[in-house]
Design a protein around this motif. Structure first.
Motif, short mmCIF file in Angstrom:
data_model
loop_
_atom_site.label_atom_id
_atom_site.label_comp_id
_atom_site.label_asym_id
_atom_site.label_seq_id
_atom_site.Cartn_x
_atom_site.Cartn_y
_atom_site.Cartn_z
N ASP A 1 83.45 -48.79 -79.38
CA ASP A 1 84.62 -48.74 -80.28
C ASP A 1 85.65 -49.69 -79.68
O ASP A 1 85.35 -50.40 -78.72
CB ASP A 1 85.10 -47.28 -80.46
CG ASP A 1 85.73 -46.65 -79.22
OD1 ASP A 1 86.07 -47.39 -78.26
OD2 ASP A 1 85.90 -45.42 -79.20
N ARG B 1 86.00 -48.84 -75.79
CA ARG B 1 84.89 -48.42 -74.92
C ARG B 1 83.68 -49.34 -75.09
O ARG B 1 83.48 -49.91 -76.16
CB ARG B 1 84.47 -46.99 -75.26
CG ARG B 1 85.61 -45.98 -75.18
CD ARG B 1 85.06 -44.60 -75.45
NE ARG B 1 86.10 -43.59 -75.39
CZ ARG B 1 86.74 -43.08 -76.44
NH1 ARG B 1 86.46 -43.51 -77.67
NH2 ARG B 1 87.67 -42.16 -76.29
N SER C 1 82.23 -48.71 -83.81
CA SER C 1 83.20 -47.96 -84.60
C SER C 1 84.50 -48.78 -84.74
O SER C 1 85.00 -49.32 -83.76
CB SER C 1 83.50 -46.63 -83.90
OG SER C 1 84.52 -45.96 -84.59
N HIS D 1 87.43 -47.72 -85.47
CA HIS D 1 88.52 -46.99 -84.83
C HIS D 1 88.02 -46.28 -83.59
O HIS D 1 86.83 -46.03 -83.44
CB HIS D 1 89.09 -45.95 -85.82
CG HIS D 1 89.59 -46.58 -87.08
ND1 HIS D 1 90.67 -47.42 -87.11
CD2 HIS D 1 89.12 -46.51 -88.35
CE1 HIS D 1 90.86 -47.85 -88.35
NE2 HIS D 1 89.93 -47.31 -89.13
N LYS D 2 88.94 -45.95 -82.70
CA LYS D 2 88.59 -45.22 -81.50
C LYS D 2 87.93 -43.88 -81.89
O LYS D 2 88.46 -43.15 -82.74
CB LYS D 2 89.87 -44.96 -80.69
CG LYS D 2 89.61 -44.34 -79.35
CD LYS D 2 90.90 -44.13 -78.58
CE LYS D 2 90.63 -43.23 -77.39
NZ LYS D 2 91.82 -42.55 -76.93
N ILE D 3 86.78 -43.62 -81.27
CA ILE D 3 86.07 -42.37 -81.59
C ILE D 3 86.85 -41.20 -81.01
O ILE D 3 87.22 -41.21 -79.82
CB ILE D 3 84.63 -42.42 -81.03
CG1 ILE D 3 83.84 -43.57 -81.67
CG2 ILE D 3 83.92 -41.08 -81.25
CD1 ILE D 3 82.48 -43.84 -81.04
N LYS D 4 87.13 -40.20 -81.84
CA LYS D 4 87.91 -39.03 -81.41
C LYS D 4 86.98 -37.87 -81.09
O LYS D 4 85.89 -37.76 -81.64
CB LYS D 4 88.89 -38.61 -82.52
CG LYS D 4 89.79 -39.72 -83.03
CD LYS D 4 90.72 -40.28 -81.95
CE LYS D 4 91.90 -39.35 -81.66
NZ LYS D 4 92.78 -39.96 -80.62
N LYS D 5 87.44 -37.03 -80.19
CA LYS D 5 86.69 -35.80 -79.92
C LYS D 5 86.74 -34.92 -81.18
O LYS D 5 87.72 -34.94 -81.91
CB LYS D 5 87.34 -35.02 -78.76
CG LYS D 5 87.21 -35.75 -77.42
CD LYS D 5 87.81 -34.96 -76.28
CE LYS D 5 89.33 -35.01 -76.27
NZ LYS D 5 89.89 -36.36 -76.07
N THR D 6 85.63 -34.23 -81.41
CA THR D 6 85.58 -33.37 -82.58
C THR D 6 85.70 -31.93 -82.14
O THR D 6 84.96 -31.50 -81.23
CB THR D 6 84.23 -33.56 -83.33
OG1 THR D 6 83.90 -34.95 -83.31
CG2 THR D 6 84.30 -33.07 -84.75
#
Ligand code: CTP
Length: 229
Positions: free
Chosen positions: A32, A35, A114, A116-121
């Motif tokens: 992303d 990262r 991705s 956008h920055k991958i967010k924690k779910t």
């Protein structure tokens, strides 16, 4: 030393008129915007090979992954980040008399980057990244219509070094493969010294243990001998 010619000094014009293409360093495969998947290659070995080839008078093109190293004097450097970019740059730099694939190219890259920055779910403790194979640059160069006279691969192995290295020599149709033992205290990544065993059909030569600059000079000497043979 397994043969007599190792260690003999060569003149600064030994590779004059020859074009040597070197790839060095790691590749970074983006996940992303913040990262990536990378590896521990410093690029030092490939940069030392480029400098050693230049010192023998070759025209040298160095395709470099993301590293913190100065460009050796007189060397043309092309900076890249990913395996895909390295693939394009290396094939675009052909023809060459020799190609030395010292880069630690990622074998796999994320299927998609991705946006956008991958967010924690919330509620999920795992994240699955789907990775796909990258092109094998070395094998493609070795099979290319403009194949260099000498194609040299590297193999980093943790065990059964000769068997795996000779397997790569045959499968990728290489002229030489420079193998080093990684893991443990022996050398390889993130170090200034190194030891290689170079294998070819019907022979082998031990280089080092010594500073990477010295091992690179010995490897380039072997390359010069093979180009003249
Ligand atoms: N290489 C390449 N392109 C790739 C992967 C590797 O050009 N996509 C080159 C490297 O620069 C090196 C050699 O291939 O010269 C390493 O061979 P490889 O079989 O990829 O080694 P490993 O990745 O260590 O393979 P394995 O996991 O099978 O040991």
């Amino acid at each position: 030393m397994s043969d007599a010619s190792a260690g003999k000094a060569l003149a600064a014009s030994t590779l004059a008129g020859k074009r040597v293409l070197v790839s060095a360093g790691p590749t970074f495969e983006d996940i992303d915007p913040v990262r990536f998947v990378g590896n521990r290659s410093s690029g030092k070995m490939g940069f030392a090979v480029a400098a050693a080839a230049r010192a023998l008078g070759a025209e040298v093109v160095l395709v470099a992954g993301p590293v913190h190293l100065d460009t050796p004097d007189g060397v043309t450097r092309i900076d890249v980040r990913s395996a895909a970019q390295m693939h394009t740059a290396v094939l675009g730099a052909l023809p060459a008399d020799a190609y030395v694939a010292a880069a630690a190219v990622a074998d796999f890259t994320p299927r998609r980057v991705s946006e956008h920055k991958i967010k924690k779910t919330a509620g999920s403790d795992t994240l699955v990244l789907e990775l796909v194979r990258t092109p094998d640059i070395l094998a493609e160069v070795a099979a290319h219509a403009r194949r260099p006279a000498l194609v040299v691969g590297f193999a980093a192995e943790t065990h059964e070094v000769e068997r795996y290295a000779r397997g790569k020599l045959a499968n990728k149709r290489l002229d030489l493969i420079a193998a080093n033992l990684v893991g443990g205290a022996q050398g390889g990544f993130e170090r200034d010294d190194n030891a290689l065993v170079v294998y070819w059909e019907g022979g082998e030569r031990q280089l080092g243990p010594a500073a990477k600059t010295e091992v690179a000079a010995q490897l380039v000497q072997l390359i010069a001998e093979r180009l003249q043979a």
